[in-house]
Design a protein around this motif. Structure first.
Motif, short mmCIF file in Angstrom:
data_model
loop_
_atom_site.label_atom_id
_atom_site.label_comp_id
_atom_site.label_asym_id
_atom_site.label_seq_id
_atom_site.Cartn_x
_atom_site.Cartn_y
_atom_site.Cartn_z
N GLU A 112 18.40 14.03 11.82
CA GLU A 112 18.95 14.61 10.60
C GLU A 112 20.25 15.37 10.90
O GLU A 112 21.17 15.39 10.07
N SER A 113 20.31 15.98 12.08
CA SER A 113 21.54 16.66 12.47
C SER A 113 22.69 15.68 12.64
O SER A 113 23.83 15.95 12.24
N LYS A 114 22.40 14.51 13.21
CA LYS A 114 23.43 13.48 13.36
C LYS A 114 23.93 13.00 11.99
O LYS A 114 25.12 12.78 11.80
N ILE A 115 23.00 12.86 11.04
CA ILE A 115 23.38 12.43 9.70
C ILE A 115 24.31 13.46 9.07
O ILE A 115 25.33 13.12 8.46
N SER A 116 23.97 14.74 9.21
CA SER A 116 24.77 15.80 8.60
C SER A 116 26.17 15.88 9.19
O SER A 116 27.08 16.43 8.56
N LYS A 117 26.36 15.34 10.40
CA LYS A 117 27.66 15.40 11.07
C LYS A 117 28.49 14.13 10.87
O LYS A 117 29.55 13.99 11.49
N LEU A 118 28.02 13.21 10.02
CA LEU A 118 28.79 11.99 9.78
C LEU A 118 30.16 12.29 9.17
O LEU A 118 31.11 11.54 9.38
N VAL A 124 26.47 11.70 3.24
CA VAL A 124 25.47 12.61 3.81
C VAL A 124 24.49 13.07 2.74
O VAL A 124 23.27 13.07 2.94
N GLN A 128 20.51 12.28 2.78
CA GLN A 128 19.59 13.41 2.90
C GLN A 128 18.69 13.56 1.67
O GLN A 128 17.59 14.10 1.77
N LYS A 148 31.24 10.72 14.39
CA LYS A 148 31.76 11.51 13.27
C LYS A 148 32.77 10.63 12.54
O LYS A 148 33.89 10.42 13.00
#
Length: 245
Positions: A112-118, A124, A128, A148
């Protein structure tokens, strides 16, 4: 809805009334009335359209707020479930299972952290909050380490890619074959890089093999630089977009 669209046009159309009088009675007072009427009708039309645009903006904001609240509630529910499972393992002295479950939670949080940093806000937010309106589709997302998207493409290209991903998921969700009642279908997304291209891979056991589905997916992609490919495995679809920062 019809009333909202019709009101400004009726105001502008009402100019015909003093216009007809000015043609029949071309006097100074009639022309003045026509000018005043025209200005008033134009001002009313502009005010009405501005008010409608403001109402639509507020409605969109309310919808966004409701989705955000529902997403937070889903995450809170998931965390409560995780705590209950961990508490159960601890009470039963199953420390090995507790450790394994903690690792599972860590992996999910890391993803989920990787998704938020797209770096593409609309994408995002969609990923989410997908579970809020997921229906019978379970979506899993995998992101290449340190990816990113905002660092390798412009904001405009990022929005084009986000739109392509969202519309492809919807095409699969609503047009990707039929599932039995109550059956949960699964779709996995992988975001990564292939040299100078961003790739998004869609993997699902029920991705249709016919050309009509592929045409439907391609038709919703707004940018000519977005290419859709059906991979040889038959269960994978891939979006490819060249980076131009």
């Amino acid at each position: 809805m019809f009333q909202r669209i019709r009101a400004p046009y009726l105001a502008l159309g009402s100019i015909l009334i003093p216009l007809v009088f000015s043609l029949l009675y071309p006097e100074g007072l009639t022309i003045i009335i026509l000018a005043v009427w025209s200005v008033a009708a134009a001002c009313f039309g502009m005010w009405y359209m501005h008010r409608q645009a403001e109402n639509e903006r507020k409605a969109a904001l309310r919808s966004l707020e409701h989705t955000a609240i529902a997403t937070l509630n889903h995450h809170r529910h998931d965390w409560m479930n995780d705590l209950q499972v961990l508490y159960g393992y601890i009470r039963m002295n199953k420390h090995d299972k507790s450790a394994d479950y903690v690792e599972t939670i860590k992996e999910r949080v890391a993803e989920e952290s990787k998704i938020s940093k797209l770096g593409i806000p609309s994408l995002v937010f969609y990923l989410q909050s997908f579970r809020v309106n997921a229906g019978n589709l379970q979506l899993s997302v995998q992101v290449e380490e340190h990816l990113k998207l905002d660092a390798v493409m412009s904001p405009e290209d990022g929005e084009s890619l986000a739109s392509a991903v969202i519309e492809t998921v919807r095409a699969y969700q609503y047009g990707g074959g039929r599932s039995s009642w109550g059956e949960v279908r699964r779709l996995t997304l992988f975001f990564g890089m292939d040299q100078n291209d961003v790739i998004v891979r869609f993997e699902g056991s029920e991705i249709p093999a016919d050309s009509n589905f592929l045409k439907k997916v391609r038709s919703v992609h707004g940018s000519e630089r977005i290419r859709t490919e059906k991979l040889p495995t038959g269960e994978m679809l891939q979006i490819r977009m060249e980076c131009q920062t």
